[in-house]
Design an enzyme around this catalytic site. Structure first.
Site, PDB file in Angstrom:
ATOM      1  N   SER A 143      -5.416   6.006 -16.691  1.00 32.75           N
ATOM      2  CA  SER A 143      -4.376   7.050 -16.425  1.00 32.75           C
ATOM      3  C   SER A 143      -3.888   7.082 -17.821  1.00 32.75           C
ATOM      4  CB  SER A 143      -3.300   7.034 -15.132  1.00 32.75           C
ATOM      5  OG  SER A 143      -2.559   8.112 -15.333  1.00 32.75           O
ATOM      6  N   TYR A 156       2.971   2.674  -9.973  1.00 32.42           N
ATOM      7  CA  TYR A 156       1.759   3.313 -10.271  1.00 32.42           C
ATOM      8  C   TYR A 156       1.173   2.952 -11.921  1.00 32.42           C
ATOM      9  CZ  TYR A 156      -1.612   7.032 -11.266  1.00 32.42           C
ATOM     10  OH  TYR A 156      -2.695   7.725 -11.635  1.00 32.42           O
TER      11      TYR A 156
END
Length: 248
Positions: A143, A156
């Site tokens: 990501s 995350y």
């Protein structure tokens, strides 16, 4: 692209929606043979039926990537159905973002289990087969958060940084085995990922941001297809992409 995707056997986790579903549709249209895994068997089965009705070759296997045996079973389905695996796309992921101070420890554990251990289980399940054939391609999903630390998504971000480290280490270890390793790092892409955010205030903020800038999931699918479609002696190691309007 289809010259190097046609008839390739591709396993995709997290395939029942979002990035995985969009990628399955595109790769099926390019002639790939698909083995699709996800927890939601009803949605997975419906997708496989749709792809096969349109001339594709796809099979479904209910898979929770936090269970190593289930990931191994998914790869075994591919071996039984098609004899080998050309590409493993470790796509399953969750994003229950929240400030560290709120101590969402169970969410931390889930992110580690899905985003890190799920990727490792996918690698473990497919690597021996690829090493035996001296051929294969493992694609892991990181990501933009794997390149930056963006609170309140600290944990995350940590999991997605870990995916990049694992993928780069895999690439370096596998150069003699002719196994390619690709990291794909999307920015804001319209999926159900925000639904995994349990903190209502954070979820509302993310939804508002995504409503403004997010791009369709087929943007990710095209990145996957680009990496797969390269000649065997070309390894696309990393693709980082964002919506044009995304600043961070």
């Amino acid at each position: 692209m289809s010259q190097n995707i046609q008839d390739k056997v591709i396993v995709i986790t997290g395939a029942s929606s979002g990035l995985g579903e969009a990628t399955a549709r595109l790769l099926s249209a390019e002639g790939a043979k698909l083995v699709l895994g996800a927890r939601r068997l009803d949605r997975l089965t419906a997708l496989v039926e749709e792809l096969n009705a349109n001339g594709g070759q796809a099979v479904a296997q209910q898979t929770d990537v936090t269970d190593r045996q289930q990931v191994e079973a998914l790869v075994q389905v591919a071996m039984d159905a098609f004899g080998h695996v050309d590409v493993m796309l470790n796509n399953a992921g969750i994003m229950p973002q929240a400030p560290l101070a709120s101590l969402p420890v169970e969410d931390w554990d889930r992110q580690i289990d899905v985003n890190i251990k799920g990727v490792l289980y996918g690698i473990a399940a497919v690597l021996p087969h690829m090493q035996a054939r001296k051929s294969g391609h493992i694609i892991n999903v990181s990501s933009v958060a794997g390149h930056k630390v963006l609170p309140p998504g600290t944990v995350y971000c940590a999991t997605k940084h870990a995916v990049r480290a694992i993928s780069e280490g895999l690439r370096m270890e596998m150069t003699d085995s002719n196994i390619r390793s690709t990291i794909i790092s999307p920015g804001a892409v319209a999926t159900e990922l925000n639904d995994s955010i349990n903190d209502a205030q954070v979820r509302d903020s993310f939804n508002a941001f995504y409503d403004q800038v997010a791009i369709p999931a087929d943007s990710f699918a095209r990145a996957v297809a680009f990496a797969i479609s390269q000649p065997e002696d070309v390894d696309i190691n990393e693709i980082l992409f964002r919506p044009t309007r995304q600043e961070v």
